[in-house]
Scaffold this motif. Sequence first.
Motif, short mmCIF file in Angstrom:
data_model
loop_
_atom_site.label_atom_id
_atom_site.label_comp_id
_atom_site.label_asym_id
_atom_site.label_seq_id
_atom_site.Cartn_x
_atom_site.Cartn_y
_atom_site.Cartn_z
N ALA A 229 0.86 -1.19 0.00
CA ALA A 229 0.00 0.00 0.00
C ALA A 229 0.89 1.23 0.00
O ALA A 229 2.05 1.17 0.42
N ALA A 230 0.36 2.34 -0.49
CA ALA A 230 1.11 3.59 -0.50
C ALA A 230 0.40 4.62 0.37
O ALA A 230 -0.82 4.71 0.37
N LEU A 231 1.20 5.34 1.16
CA LEU A 231 0.67 6.45 1.95
C LEU A 231 1.11 7.75 1.30
O LEU A 231 2.29 7.93 1.01
N LEU A 236 -5.67 14.62 -1.23
CA LEU A 236 -6.37 13.98 -2.35
C LEU A 236 -7.75 14.60 -2.60
O LEU A 236 -8.78 13.96 -2.43
N GLY A 237 -7.75 15.86 -2.99
CA GLY A 237 -9.00 16.51 -3.42
C GLY A 237 -9.75 17.18 -2.28
O GLY A 237 -9.78 16.68 -1.16
N LEU A 238 -10.34 18.35 -2.59
CA LEU A 238 -11.14 19.06 -1.58
C LEU A 238 -12.59 18.62 -1.62
O LEU A 238 -13.23 18.49 -0.59
N ARG A 239 -13.10 18.42 -2.82
CA ARG A 239 -14.52 18.08 -2.93
C ARG A 239 -14.66 16.56 -2.98
O ARG A 239 -14.03 15.90 -3.81
N ALA A 257 -3.51 5.44 0.46
CA ALA A 257 -4.21 6.09 1.58
C ALA A 257 -3.53 7.41 1.91
O ALA A 257 -2.33 7.58 1.69
N GLU A 258 -4.33 8.32 2.46
CA GLU A 258 -3.77 9.58 2.93
C GLU A 258 -3.25 9.42 4.36
O GLU A 258 -3.86 8.73 5.18
#
Lengths: 435, 149
Positions: A229-231, A236-239, A257-258
């Motif tokens: 997995a990548a963090l 990743l986007g406001l809306r 994932a953030e």
Amino acid sequence: MVSPRAVAADVLVVGGGMAGAIAALAAREAGARVVLARRAPGATALSSGAIGVAPDPLALPGEPLRAAREPLEAARRLARLRPDHPYAVLGERLGALPEALAFAARVLAPLLAPPLERPRFLATPFGTAVPAALCQRSQAAGDLLAVDGALVVAGLRGHLGLDAALAAAGLERYRARGGPRAFAVEVDPGLGEVGLFRPHELARALEPPGAAEALGRAIRAALPAGAGAALVPPVLGLRPEARVPERVAAAAGIPVAELLADVPSVPGVRLQAALEAALAAAGVEVVQGALQGAGPGKPAMVGADEITAPRWVLATGRFVGGGVVRRGTLREPVLGLPVQAAEGREAGVDLAARPAASLTGAARSGPQPLLSAGLRVDALLRPLDGRGRPAADGLFAAGAVLGGHEQASDGTGLGVAILTGYLAGRAAARPGGGE
Amino acid sequence: MATRAGALSYLAWRALVAHPLRRLFRRRGTGLERFRAAYVAEGLGPTTPEDRAIGEAASACVACGLCELGCELAVAAPAVRALGLHAAFRLYSRSVAELPLATSALAACAGCDGCDALCPTGVPISRIVRHLRAKVLGEGAAPAQGDRG
Ligand SMILES: Cc1cc2nc3c(=O)[nH]c(=O)nc-3n(C[C@H](O)[C@H](O)[C@H](O)COP(=O)(O)OP(=O)(O)OC[C@H]3O[C@@H](n4cnc5c(N)ncnc54)[C@H](O)[C@@H]3O)c2cc1C
Ligand code: SF4
Ligand code: SF4
């Protein structure tokens, strides 16, 4: 100038953060006509966007991953240790926690991942792990106990907010305790010349078609063998409807994932946006502006609107939201309700009347009366007056305006907002208001 | 030794000759005019009660950055990107001498009021920006549109 407008409702919710929005949605679902008044975004929009319910008080500091107790059990333990905490004040009603969390997960379904039995352990940009009972879909794949393979912390070129090597080195410490191997890589988000980005700018820049996909491909190209997995930084986007996390993960070909966010928090802004979308979808009328009024049953003014409702939920937040203010002493500005502070065994209104500066302690880990000051309520969430009796008929309170918890730092902030918002909203929807 | 003597004689000249002469021939005027004549050139304008009220309002800022989300200029204009408008008043509202450093950011404000409704702590952002802008660009420099006084 808009002409004055009279609005009648069953329930008036004051405050549009997590507590107010959940209260309004719960009251609406119970069939009430609901108006919600809000002045601005509050602490909810500044949170990491992951929902802390109750850190396990018996967990060892170095062993956070072992504290995998389900939220209700952890909250019960916390309540036994902290008699002023809203979880303790609620008594039996604390048992509604799983129901309240399920309600929040349902009304915020497009944004939030379905809860597990245990908390998820999510990584901060500083390489520490924090338990979250509920989190956004964009954060779920970073659960340290669920990563299948190595965890790759991907710093973005041009983004100053993350030192990927520091985060990866911190996460490596959890390896002996069940965490994954962690690596750091740097990827170029491919956003052209613009040199340095602030988190909100990066989040906006990733929304247009193609941008999220390009980032995903760059991550894919940088992955070492064995990556599970990548963090990435929380940008990743406001809306929510731009679906940036899904698009990045699809192009990267592995779960992405953030990390949890510090302020300014993009996932916090996204959470606030999702609450507002849920309110609109449920048919809650939202009016914008600071509310002034004398309490349930009496007309209240918000801008040019005059709103009358027999039952109110006060969900005005703490210092950030404006539900408690410091003007020499601590005050609740909407209805003038007494604010209480507790220091050791001493508690009460007198303490809150002291100069605010005297309510902080030098020891960082010790109790900070200033930071847990707020309204005192009974088990039905009715604010109490100076003599310990309900201050007004039909009045309930929820969220950070309640005292007894250090909402911004004790790991229970959004959990308290969800549980008390849910209970207060449902109580306010009933004409008897209460039992 | 020579420098010390030089410095002392310079001070003596200022105290005994230059200053009394200047007092004799100085321009008359109100206290404010004389204050301006002496200090504005060094960037130290007087602090008016309005300035003080603006400084107090600005001090409610907790630097959360939420207001920038509503400010299209903060996304578009390089000068504003580099120094968000909220940063302009956080950094400079109380330091008159440094305010000119924020000129280009303040000058970019369109007076659209998109920021005010986003501030958790209720800072009257557009009013503060308008005030600082007028101060740095000269009185009466109103934003292009939407100025509601
Ligand atoms: C920096 C920071 C980070 C945090 N991180 C986390 C985290 O990662 N996880 C977690 O679980 N918790 C976190 N918390 C705690 C959590 O964010 C808060 O406890 C929670 O959001 C409180 O929600 P609320 O709805 O009670 O208040 P708020 O979200 O503050 O909302 C208050 C609302 O009331 C409105 N209001 C106030 N007065 C009036 C009025 N007179 N008229 C109309 N409207 C009014 C405000 O405008 C606002 O809309 C954090 C808190 C802070 C400050
Ligand atoms: S009033 Fe000025 S600072 Fe506020 S959003 Fe508009 S352009 Fe930006
Ligand atoms: S929104 Fe308000 S508190 Fe936050 S940075 Fe802007 S002016 Fe300061």
